[in-house]
Design an enzyme around this catalytic site. Structure first.
Site: not given
Ligand code: GLP
Length: 238
Positions: A67, A131, A133, A138
């Protein structure tokens, strides 16, 4: 689905590095899907170390990222392109023209075509939003979704505000691989650490498969490995 639980973040990251190194060694010309977020940071640091020791090479790899934010310059310090450069790509011998991110323009489906043309994703690394995702899919994302522009959930904007000067600076839109795109990867490696992920982990791995919990789609994939630390696994029925 194989679920492996470890005491801490460091052990999760070491195991993840071991699995990714194995996958690269078995398939040095493969298509590897990378994730951003704080969770895979140590994994990437360890991959750099393995590369520096001459144990793996990225020179024939194709990389596709999950992404990217919309509205940040590509060289913005919080763009995911900058993140990957800083944590991995800038330190290994990946060919610059083998690095790919989804983009809103000219058309998000160009990324789908690219993945198809390269023969599909061999290994997709995933983190997990609090959440549930995956990528920026989402809650409510259709299980048959493909790469597209999405709006971030308020909870995601809140979670990611820690990387920006203020919450007002967090983009509200992103372009993400879809759930279906992710599910077509031959292998998936999901990492989740910390108490803030415990609820999402339990709902994704042991709850009903529902579009309200995007990561619950992974229960239907035939080759998923999940690596958790103790805190993230604390909501699971053992
Ligand atoms: C972000 C990314 C995801 C990631 C997630 C968790 O928003 N788009 O690909 O896995 O949130 O992030 P973190 O590893 O900092 O908790």
């Amino acid at each position: 689905m194989v679920i492996e639980c470890f005491q801490d973040y460091e052990s999760v990251s070491s195991r993840a590095a071991e699995l990714v190194c194995e996958a690269i060694s078995e398939n040095p010309g493969g298509v590897f899907g990378f994730a951003t977020g704080s969770t895979p940071e140590r994994l990437y640091e360890l991959l750099v170390t393995h590369y520096q020791r001459g144990e793996i090479s990225f020179d024939r790899l194709t990389t596709v990222n999950l992404d990217e934010y919309i509205g940040l310059a590509i060289n913005h310090e919080q763009s995911y392109a900058t993140f990957m450069q800083h944590h991995l790509f800038g330190h290994v011998n990946v060919q610059p023209d083998s690095i790919h991110f989804p983009a809103a323009v000219p058309d998000p489906s160009v990324f789908e075509q690219l993945i198809q043309n390269k023969g599909g994703i061999d290994l997709q690394i995933l983190g997990l939003g609090s959440n549930g995702h995956i990528g920026f899919n989402e809650p409510g994302s259709p299980f048959d979704s493909r790469t597209r522009v999405v709006s971030l959930a308020p909870s995601t904007i809140q979670d990611n505000a820690r990387f920006f000067d203020s919450i007002e600076d967090v983009p509200h839109q992103a372009v993400t691989m879809g759930i279906q795109t992710i599910m077509e990867a031959r292998k998936i490696l999901l990492l989740a650490c910390g108490p803030a992920k415990a609820d999402a982990v339990a709902r994704c791995l042991q709850g009903p498969q529902t579009e309200d919990v995007p990561g619950s789609c992974l229960q239907a994939h035939s080759d998923v490995t999940v690596l958790l630390d103790e805190a993230a696994s604390s909501g699971l029925n053992k």
